[in-house]
Design a protein around this motif. Structure first.
Motif, PDB file in Angstrom:
ATOM      1  N   LEU A  20       5.702   6.947   6.934  1.00  0.00           N
ATOM      2  CA  LEU A  20       4.407   7.139   6.516  1.00  0.00           C
ATOM      3  C   LEU A  20       3.469   7.227   7.505  1.00  0.00           C
ATOM      4  CD1 LEU A  20       3.941   4.175   3.807  1.00  0.00           C
ATOM      5  CD2 LEU A  20       5.036   6.537   3.534  1.00  0.00           C
ATOM      6  N   SER A  21       2.509   8.283   7.482  1.00  0.00           N
ATOM      7  CA  SER A  21       1.754   8.339   8.426  1.00  0.00           C
ATOM      8  C   SER A  21       0.189   8.600   7.941  1.00  0.00           C
ATOM      9  CB  SER A  21       1.871   9.937   9.148  1.00  0.00           C
ATOM     10  OG  SER A  21       3.132  10.047   9.811  1.00  0.00           O
ATOM     11  N   CYS A  22      -0.613   8.255   8.666  1.00  0.00           N
ATOM     12  CA  CYS A  22      -2.148   8.003   8.225  1.00  0.00           C
ATOM     13  C   CYS A  22      -2.861   8.882   9.368  1.00  0.00           C
ATOM     14  CB  CYS A  22      -2.498   6.872   8.094  1.00  0.00           C
ATOM     15  SG  CYS A  22      -4.229   6.462   7.681  1.00  0.00           S
ATOM     16  N   ALA A  23      -3.672   9.832   8.826  1.00  0.00           N
ATOM     17  CA  ALA A  23      -4.501  10.615   9.801  1.00  0.00           C
ATOM     18  C   ALA A  23      -6.073  10.093   9.405  1.00  0.00           C
ATOM     19  CB  ALA A  23      -4.539  11.990   9.468  1.00  0.00           C
ATOM     20  N   GLY A  35      -4.025  -0.532   9.694  1.00  0.00           N
ATOM     21  CA  GLY A  35      -2.856  -1.238   9.392  1.00  0.00           C
ATOM     22  C   GLY A  35      -2.314  -0.711   7.676  1.00  0.00           C
ATOM     23  N   TRP A  36      -1.354  -1.204   7.456  1.00  0.00           N
ATOM     24  CA  TRP A  36      -0.812  -0.716   5.918  1.00  0.00           C
ATOM     25  C   TRP A  36      -0.537  -2.131   5.046  1.00  0.00           C
ATOM     26  CZ3 TRP A  36       0.394   4.356   4.911  1.00  0.00           C
ATOM     27  CH2 TRP A  36       0.395   5.168   5.975  1.00  0.00           C
ATOM     28  N   TYR A  93       1.541   2.492  -1.070  1.00  0.00           N
ATOM     29  CA  TYR A  93       1.338   1.890   0.407  1.00  0.00           C
ATOM     30  C   TYR A  93      -0.269   2.697   0.718  1.00  0.00           C
ATOM     31  CZ  TYR A  93       5.813   0.091   1.174  1.00  0.00           C
ATOM     32  OH  TYR A  93       6.718  -0.971   0.900  1.00  0.00           O
ATOM     33  N   TYR A  94      -1.028   1.767   1.087  1.00  0.00           N
ATOM     34  CA  TYR A  94      -2.470   2.346   1.562  1.00  0.00           C
ATOM     35  C   TYR A  94      -2.551   1.920   3.208  1.00  0.00           C
ATOM     36  CZ  TYR A  94      -3.483   1.817  -3.380  1.00  0.00           C
ATOM     37  OH  TYR A  94      -3.420   1.769  -4.598  1.00  0.00           O
ATOM     38  N   TRP A 111     -10.183   2.399   3.353  1.00  0.00           N
ATOM     39  CA  TRP A 111      -8.982   2.552   2.402  1.00  0.00           C
ATOM     40  C   TRP A 111      -8.457   4.054   2.324  1.00  0.00           C
ATOM     41  CZ3 TRP A 111      -5.807  -1.923   0.968  1.00  0.00           C
ATOM     42  CH2 TRP A 111      -6.338  -3.271   1.047  1.00  0.00           C
ATOM     43  N   GLY A 112      -7.306   4.105   2.493  1.00  0.00           N
ATOM     44  CA  GLY A 112      -6.929   5.610   2.024  1.00  0.00           C
ATOM     45  C   GLY A 112      -6.499   5.600   0.602  1.00  0.00           C
ATOM     46  N   GLN A 113      -6.235   6.721   0.086  1.00  0.00           N
ATOM     47  CA  GLN A 113      -5.900   6.901  -1.421  1.00  0.00           C
ATOM     48  C   GLN A 113      -4.594   6.304  -1.757  1.00  0.00           C
ATOM     49  OE1 GLN A 113      -5.544   9.283   0.952  1.00  0.00           O
ATOM     50  NE2 GLN A 113      -3.465  10.527   0.128  1.00  0.00           N
TER      51      GLN A 113
END
Length: 121
Positions: A20-23, A35-36, A93-94, A111-113
């Protein structure tokens, strides 16, 4: 305003891997902990892994030795490498950002979506 956009979820067989990646947008990425969390249907969201601005990491007991969190401050991204996946890892997963350099739930500011991870044969 900080925006977090996750990618990399999907369907995987037990024992498989996903990354998983988060930009993140916005300023001060390198000075904030990231974090996740995950949310299993019908349960509260739980911390999976987190990383401080200094690179210290912490993990939920259920994922220790299987998941690895990392960050790239130049690219403003945080990643979660998930190996040896189990059906009980199935969840949304956020990606999260803290307002501080350290990890404390009360300091989550964004928080991401969310991205769905399904582990099934």
């Amino acid at each position: 305003q900080v925006q977090l956009v996750e990618s990399g979820g999907g369907l995987v067989q037990p024992g498989g891997s996903l990354r998983l990646s988060c930009a993140a947008s916005g300023e001060d990425f390198s000075s904030k902990a990231m974090g996740w969390y995950h949310e299993v249907t019908g349960k509260e969201r739980e911390l999976v892994a987190a990383i401080t601005s200094g690179g210290s990491t912490l993990y939920a007991d259920s994922v220790k030795g299987r998941f690895t969190i990392s960050r790239d401050n130049d690219k403003k991204t945080v990643s979660l490498q998930m190996n040896s996946l189990k059906p009980e890892d199935t969840a949304v997963y956020y990606c999260i950002r803290y307002s501080t350099s350290y990890v404390r739930r009360s300091m989550i500011e964004s928080w991401g979506q969310g991205t769905q991870v399904t582990v099934s044969s």
